[in-house]
Design a protein around this motif. Sequence first.
Motif, PDB file in Angstrom:
ATOM      1  N   MET A  65      -5.707  22.197  -2.444  1.00  0.00           N
ATOM      2  CA  MET A  65      -5.341  23.091  -3.473  1.00  0.00           C
ATOM      3  C   MET A  65      -4.915  22.306  -4.862  1.00  0.00           C
ATOM      4  SD  MET A  65      -1.574  25.508  -3.616  1.00  0.00           S
ATOM      5  CE  MET A  65      -0.777  24.138  -4.142  1.00  0.00           C
ATOM      6  N   TYR A  66      -3.980  21.515  -4.717  1.00  0.00           N
ATOM      7  CA  TYR A  66      -3.715  20.448  -6.055  1.00  0.00           C
ATOM      8  C   TYR A  66      -4.745  19.635  -6.331  1.00  0.00           C
ATOM      9  CZ  TYR A  66       1.253  21.693  -4.884  1.00  0.00           C
ATOM     10  OH  TYR A  66       2.382  22.213  -4.604  1.00  0.00           O
ATOM     11  N   GLU A  67      -5.866  19.296  -5.506  1.00  0.00           N
ATOM     12  CA  GLU A  67      -6.864  18.351  -5.715  1.00  0.00           C
ATOM     13  C   GLU A  67      -7.849  19.035  -6.625  1.00  0.00           C
ATOM     14  OE1 GLU A  67      -9.429  15.239  -5.852  1.00  0.00           O
ATOM     15  OE2 GLU A  67      -7.607  15.093  -4.913  1.00  0.00           O
ATOM     16  N   VAL A  68      -7.969  20.440  -6.529  1.00  0.00           N
ATOM     17  CA  VAL A  68      -9.051  21.105  -7.517  1.00  0.00           C
ATOM     18  C   VAL A  68      -8.394  21.617  -8.609  1.00  0.00           C
ATOM     19  CG1 VAL A  68     -10.684  21.577  -5.327  1.00  0.00           C
ATOM     20  CG2 VAL A  68      -8.811  23.047  -6.079  1.00  0.00           C
ATOM     21  N   GLY A  69      -7.037  21.532  -8.769  1.00  0.00           N
ATOM     22  CA  GLY A  69      -6.454  22.131 -10.051  1.00  0.00           C
ATOM     23  C   GLY A  69      -5.258  23.398 -10.012  1.00  0.00           C
ATOM     24  N   SER A 109      -0.322  26.803  -7.605  1.00  0.00           N
ATOM     25  CA  SER A 109       0.512  27.963  -6.982  1.00  0.00           C
ATOM     26  C   SER A 109      -0.431  28.245  -5.789  1.00  0.00           C
ATOM     27  CB  SER A 109       0.720  29.157  -7.811  1.00  0.00           C
ATOM     28  OG  SER A 109       0.741  30.110  -7.010  1.00  0.00           O
ATOM     29  N   LYS A 110       0.396  28.179  -4.451  1.00  0.00           N
ATOM     30  CA  LYS A 110      -0.276  28.646  -3.487  1.00  0.00           C
ATOM     31  C   LYS A 110      -0.913  29.848  -3.536  1.00  0.00           C
ATOM     32  CE  LYS A 110       0.409  29.156   1.683  1.00  0.00           C
ATOM     33  NZ  LYS A 110       1.559  28.741   2.596  1.00  0.00           N
ATOM     34  N   ASN A 111      -0.146  31.048  -4.051  1.00  0.00           N
ATOM     35  CA  ASN A 111      -0.366  32.218  -4.257  1.00  0.00           C
ATOM     36  C   ASN A 111      -1.631  32.472  -5.043  1.00  0.00           C
ATOM     37  OD1 ASN A 111       1.596  33.202  -2.591  1.00  0.00           O
ATOM     38  ND2 ASN A 111       2.719  33.717  -4.123  1.00  0.00           N
ATOM     39  N   SER A 112      -1.770  31.646  -6.322  1.00  0.00           N
ATOM     40  CA  SER A 112      -2.721  31.746  -7.017  1.00  0.00           C
ATOM     41  C   SER A 112      -4.215  31.133  -6.306  1.00  0.00           C
ATOM     42  CB  SER A 112      -2.697  31.108  -8.192  1.00  0.00           C
ATOM     43  OG  SER A 112      -1.571  31.414  -9.000  1.00  0.00           O
ATOM     44  N   PHE A 113      -3.850  30.004  -5.528  1.00  0.00           N
ATOM     45  CA  PHE A 113      -5.057  29.540  -4.857  1.00  0.00           C
ATOM     46  C   PHE A 113      -5.597  30.248  -3.967  1.00  0.00           C
ATOM     47  CE2 PHE A 113      -6.485  26.744  -1.254  1.00  0.00           C
ATOM     48  CZ  PHE A 113      -7.567  26.316  -1.874  1.00  0.00           C
ATOM     49  N   TYR A 114      -4.596  31.038  -2.884  1.00  0.00           N
ATOM     50  CA  TYR A 114      -5.184  31.976  -1.964  1.00  0.00           C
ATOM     51  C   TYR A 114      -5.841  33.147  -2.536  1.00  0.00           C
ATOM     52  CZ  TYR A 114      -3.469  29.258   2.206  1.00  0.00           C
ATOM     53  OH  TYR A 114      -3.435  28.412   3.281  1.00  0.00           O
ATOM     54  N   SER A 155      -9.399  33.500   3.592  1.00  0.00           N
ATOM     55  CA  SER A 155      -8.493  32.682   3.205  1.00  0.00           C
ATOM     56  C   SER A 155      -9.123  31.381   3.620  1.00  0.00           C
ATOM     57  CB  SER A 155      -7.295  32.959   4.228  1.00  0.00           C
ATOM     58  OG  SER A 155      -7.422  32.369   5.633  1.00  0.00           O
ATOM     59  N   PRO A 156      -8.357  30.431   2.714  1.00  0.00           N
ATOM     60  CA  PRO A 156      -9.045  28.869   3.125  1.00  0.00           C
ATOM     61  C   PRO A 156      -9.053  28.588   4.537  1.00  0.00           C
ATOM     62  CG  PRO A 156      -7.511  28.874   1.098  1.00  0.00           C
ATOM     63  CD  PRO A 156      -7.350  30.165   1.847  1.00  0.00           C
ATOM     64  N   ASN A 157      -8.045  28.683   5.368  1.00  0.00           N
ATOM     65  CA  ASN A 157      -8.289  28.193   6.732  1.00  0.00           C
ATOM     66  C   ASN A 157      -9.193  29.026   7.542  1.00  0.00           C
ATOM     67  OD1 ASN A 157      -6.003  26.496   6.698  1.00  0.00           O
ATOM     68  ND2 ASN A 157      -4.526  28.379   6.420  1.00  0.00           N
ATOM     69  N   ASP A 158      -9.361  30.372   7.420  1.00  0.00           N
ATOM     70  CA  ASP A 158     -10.494  31.231   7.844  1.00  0.00           C
ATOM     71  C   ASP A 158     -11.620  30.531   7.445  1.00  0.00           C
ATOM     72  OD1 ASP A 158      -8.492  32.718   9.220  1.00  0.00           O
ATOM     73  OD2 ASP A 158      -8.868  34.550   7.645  1.00  0.00           O
ATOM     74  N   TYR A 159     -11.888  30.288   6.156  1.00  0.00           N
ATOM     75  CA  TYR A 159     -13.073  29.709   5.639  1.00  0.00           C
ATOM     76  C   TYR A 159     -13.460  28.430   6.379  1.00  0.00           C
ATOM     77  CZ  TYR A 159     -16.824  27.957   2.537  1.00  0.00           C
ATOM     78  OH  TYR A 159     -18.058  27.371   1.959  1.00  0.00           O
ATOM     79  N   ARG A 160     -12.512  27.621   6.558  1.00  0.00           N
ATOM     80  CA  ARG A 160     -12.656  26.255   7.298  1.00  0.00           C
ATOM     81  C   ARG A 160     -13.092  26.670   8.723  1.00  0.00           C
ATOM     82  NH1 ARG A 160      -8.131  21.887   6.502  1.00  0.00           N
ATOM     83  NH2 ARG A 160      -9.575  20.676   5.299  1.00  0.00           N
ATOM     84  N   SER A 161     -12.444  27.429   9.324  1.00  0.00           N
ATOM     85  CA  SER A 161     -12.778  27.730  10.743  1.00  0.00           C
ATOM     86  C   SER A 161     -14.109  28.341  10.928  1.00  0.00           C
ATOM     87  CB  SER A 161     -11.762  28.653  11.189  1.00  0.00           C
ATOM     88  OG  SER A 161     -10.348  28.374  11.327  1.00  0.00           O
TER      89      SER A 161
END
Length: 159
Positions: free
Chosen positions: A117-121, A124-129, A139-145
């Motif tokens: 999240m921080y690496e790509v700019g 906020s966690k809420n904004s990223f999600y 969600s990012p976790n679901d995408y990774r899975s």
Amino acid sequence: MKRLLKQIVFKYIGEEKRTHAPLNSHEKYKKSGLTESEAFYIREKIKKAFEEDKIYRNNTICLDELSEHIQDNRYKVSQVINMYFSKNFYSFLNDYRIEEAKHLLVSDSTLSVKAIMYEVGFNSKNSFYSAFKKITGLSPNDYRSAATMSFVQNEIQMA
């Protein structure tokens, strides 16, 4: 409505990142004076700033900073993003950020979602999600899975 339909068609056939002529002329830009050749030049500078310079990683980037980076008028930069990419600045910015986040989620399982999240700019966690889910539907976790599961299934099929 016609513009939305064209966007859906472009997305469906895999051409969602338009780089040619605009879908239609926006009424608010009728008197802007931006020529087609000038718009093309600005569009290329914007693409370079995002694809090569990766300016989207800057967590404080705004339209003014992008305009300063490519050394062009902020109103013309905004017009080009709106007309030639069919997005506003922040949607355009988030698309690049999420594309890199998707790549990092799949390619480096040692990185936490927060680190990505921080690496790509994002700040906020809420904004990223929210942005991630809006663009990918997951969600990012679901995408990774899902990506990991897909990779494992492909490896099994190839064996």
